[in-house]
Write a protein that holds these residues in place. Structure first.
Motif, PDB file in Angstrom:
ATOM      1  N   GLY A   1      34.399  30.064  32.388  1.00  0.00           N
ATOM      2  CA  GLY A   1      33.375  29.173  32.775  1.00  0.00           C
ATOM      3  C   GLY A   1      34.225  27.698  33.520  1.00  0.00           C
ATOM      4  O   GLY A   1      33.971  27.356  34.391  1.00  0.00           O
ATOM      5  N   MET A   2      34.911  27.438  32.522  1.00  0.00           N
ATOM      6  CA  MET A   2      35.405  25.954  33.004  1.00  0.00           C
ATOM      7  C   MET A   2      36.455  26.257  33.928  1.00  0.00           C
ATOM      8  O   MET A   2      36.850  25.217  35.017  1.00  0.00           O
ATOM      9  N   ALA A   3      37.089  27.337  34.365  1.00  0.00           N
ATOM     10  CA  ALA A   3      38.020  27.823  35.572  1.00  0.00           C
ATOM     11  C   ALA A   3      37.408  27.212  36.978  1.00  0.00           C
ATOM     12  O   ALA A   3      38.217  26.728  37.615  1.00  0.00           O
ATOM     13  N   THR A   4      36.105  27.575  36.973  1.00  0.00           N
ATOM     14  CA  THR A   4      35.544  27.187  38.215  1.00  0.00           C
ATOM     15  C   THR A   4      34.666  25.961  38.061  1.00  0.00           C
ATOM     16  O   THR A   4      33.960  25.559  39.099  1.00  0.00           O
ATOM     17  N   PHE A   5      34.849  24.882  37.054  1.00  0.00           N
ATOM     18  CA  PHE A   5      34.053  23.745  36.934  1.00  0.00           C
ATOM     19  C   PHE A   5      34.113  22.841  38.109  1.00  0.00           C
ATOM     20  O   PHE A   5      33.159  22.529  38.614  1.00  0.00           O
TER      21      PHE A   5
END
Length: 396
Positions: free
Chosen positions: A257-261
């Motif tokens: 999820g954090m990769a596209t934050f």
């Protein structure tokens, strides 16, 4: 030149690369899931070296897990913190940020405008443990300073607040806490480390419900505590003793999820601003609460300490019936709790975020039955506005 300081990567780059070492994981471009409770050592000497911190390694996943560690490193990189500890939920993270630094007889000063689950924890758990919870009469620095006592060990704040989107003066609160010899603990969930970084503004500890913007996909319950290594050592010790750790698969979901934050936050910010402006211009809407609007009481402060204003906003209708009609008539907005996901959500806070708070206390907090809260997702902005427009048309 080799003597020059290394250039710091931007937040989008950190969101993709922090915590990941492909060369150490057979070249994998995503973190492996170490779905193992136990890790074995080559011999007793190696086990003792790992136990004492002389050698990097893993023994038991309640204590440390490689996938969880990778996710913690990514959260810390986004928040620009020395260290981060992941917890099984946002509420577990709040407990982890407070409990290690409080004992019976200590005072905690909290602002009145905070999440309903936190209200419940402060009133029912900390108070039962002998901690004196003091509620400041307002959110200003002066209000908090008046509430501080010689026994105050923590000043607790949330900014922006949920669901009224008030913005708190973090440098001012940090000065109050420091003067009192207390720690400033900030729930920064709604700001997110792209729009606001409380540590840079003087906070000692930042808490996130990672289920919201950090993960962003509505499929994970997780929390995070970010601080200096000195403070997170106490936080991690509390976590290991209380057992509120994160499993490897959840940590992997968090990393994904954090990769596209940063990418998601740009859309949340843009759509949140556009939706707020639309609602403020609509004759059936009584009032809109969004820090990006010049009409917001904390707009100037928000401009100073935030770089974006997020996808959460609240608005008041002229009656509870009108508010319910809007909630029930939208088509793209799902009726439910939570914020910060790719999907848009809508609710009346008295039925969701502050359901556990009594009606009298909600009114004292300024949360009326006329209030509607929406979490703007990443759908097309025009589609969301059109959906709200047809829902408002249904109000008689």
């Amino acid at each position: 030149m080799s003597g020059e300081p290394r250039r710091k990567n931007g937040i989008s780059t950190r969101a993709v690369h922090a915590g990941l070492e492909p060369a150490a994981n057979l070249g994998a471009v995503t973190a492996p899931i170490y779905q193992s409770a136990t890790f074995v050592a080559a011999d007793t000497a190696e086990l003792m070296a790992i136990n004492t911190g002389q050698k990097r390694g893993f023994v038991y996943s309640r204590i440390r897990n490689p996938t969880v560690l990778a996710a913690e490193q990514r959260v810390a990189a986004l928040e620009e913190a020395q260290s981060a500890v992941l917890f099984a939920s946002g509420m577990a993270a709040i407990a982890g940020a407070l409990a290690p630094f409080l004992k019976a007889g200590d005072d905690l000063v909290t602002l009145p405008d905070i999440y309903g689950g936190t209200v419940k924890y402060l009133r029912e758990v900390l108070s039962a443990q002998g901690v004196n919870v003091i509620w400041s009469k307002g959110i200003t620095v002066e209000d908090v300073a008046q509430a501080v006592t010689p026994r105050t060990r923590i000043v607790y704040a949330e900014t922006p607040t949920n669901p009224l989107l008030r913005v708190v003066d973090l440098p001012g609160l940090a000065e109050v806490a420091q003067t009192a010899g207390a720690k400033l603990v900030v729930d920064g969930t709604l700001g997110g480390p792209m729009n606001q970084r409380p540590l840079e503004l003087g906070a000692d500890i930042v808490v996130h419900s990672g289920s919201k913007y950090l993960n962003g996909h509505g499929d994970l319950i997780i929390g995070a505590v970010c601080a200096s290594r000195e403070l997170t050592r106490s936080v991690r010790s509390f976590q290991q003793a209380s057992g509120s750790m994160v499993d490897a698969h959840s940590a992997w979901l968090m990393m994904r999820g954090m990769a596209t934050f940063a990418l998601r936050m740009r859309q949340h910010n843009a759509s949140g601003q556009a939706v707020a402006e639309f609602l403020e211009s609509h004759p059936k809407v009584a009032r809109v609460m969004y820090p990006g609007l010049p009409s917001h009481p904390d707009h100037m402060l928000a401009q100073r300490q935030m770089s974006g204003f997020g996808g959460l906003l609240s608005f008041e209708m002229h009656s509870p019936e009108a508010a319910r009609t809007v909630v029930d008539t939208t088509r793209l907005f799902g009726i439910g709790p939570s914020v910060g996901g790719v999907e848009s959500l809508i609710s009346q806070p008295g039925n969701t975020s502050h359901f556990s708070v009594s009606a009298d206390q909600r009114r004292a907090m300024g949360i009326s039955d006329n209030l509607v809260r929406i979490s703007v997702g990443i759908e097309e902005t025009d589609d969301l506005i059109a959906d709200l427009e047809q829902a408002l048309d249904a109000v008689k």
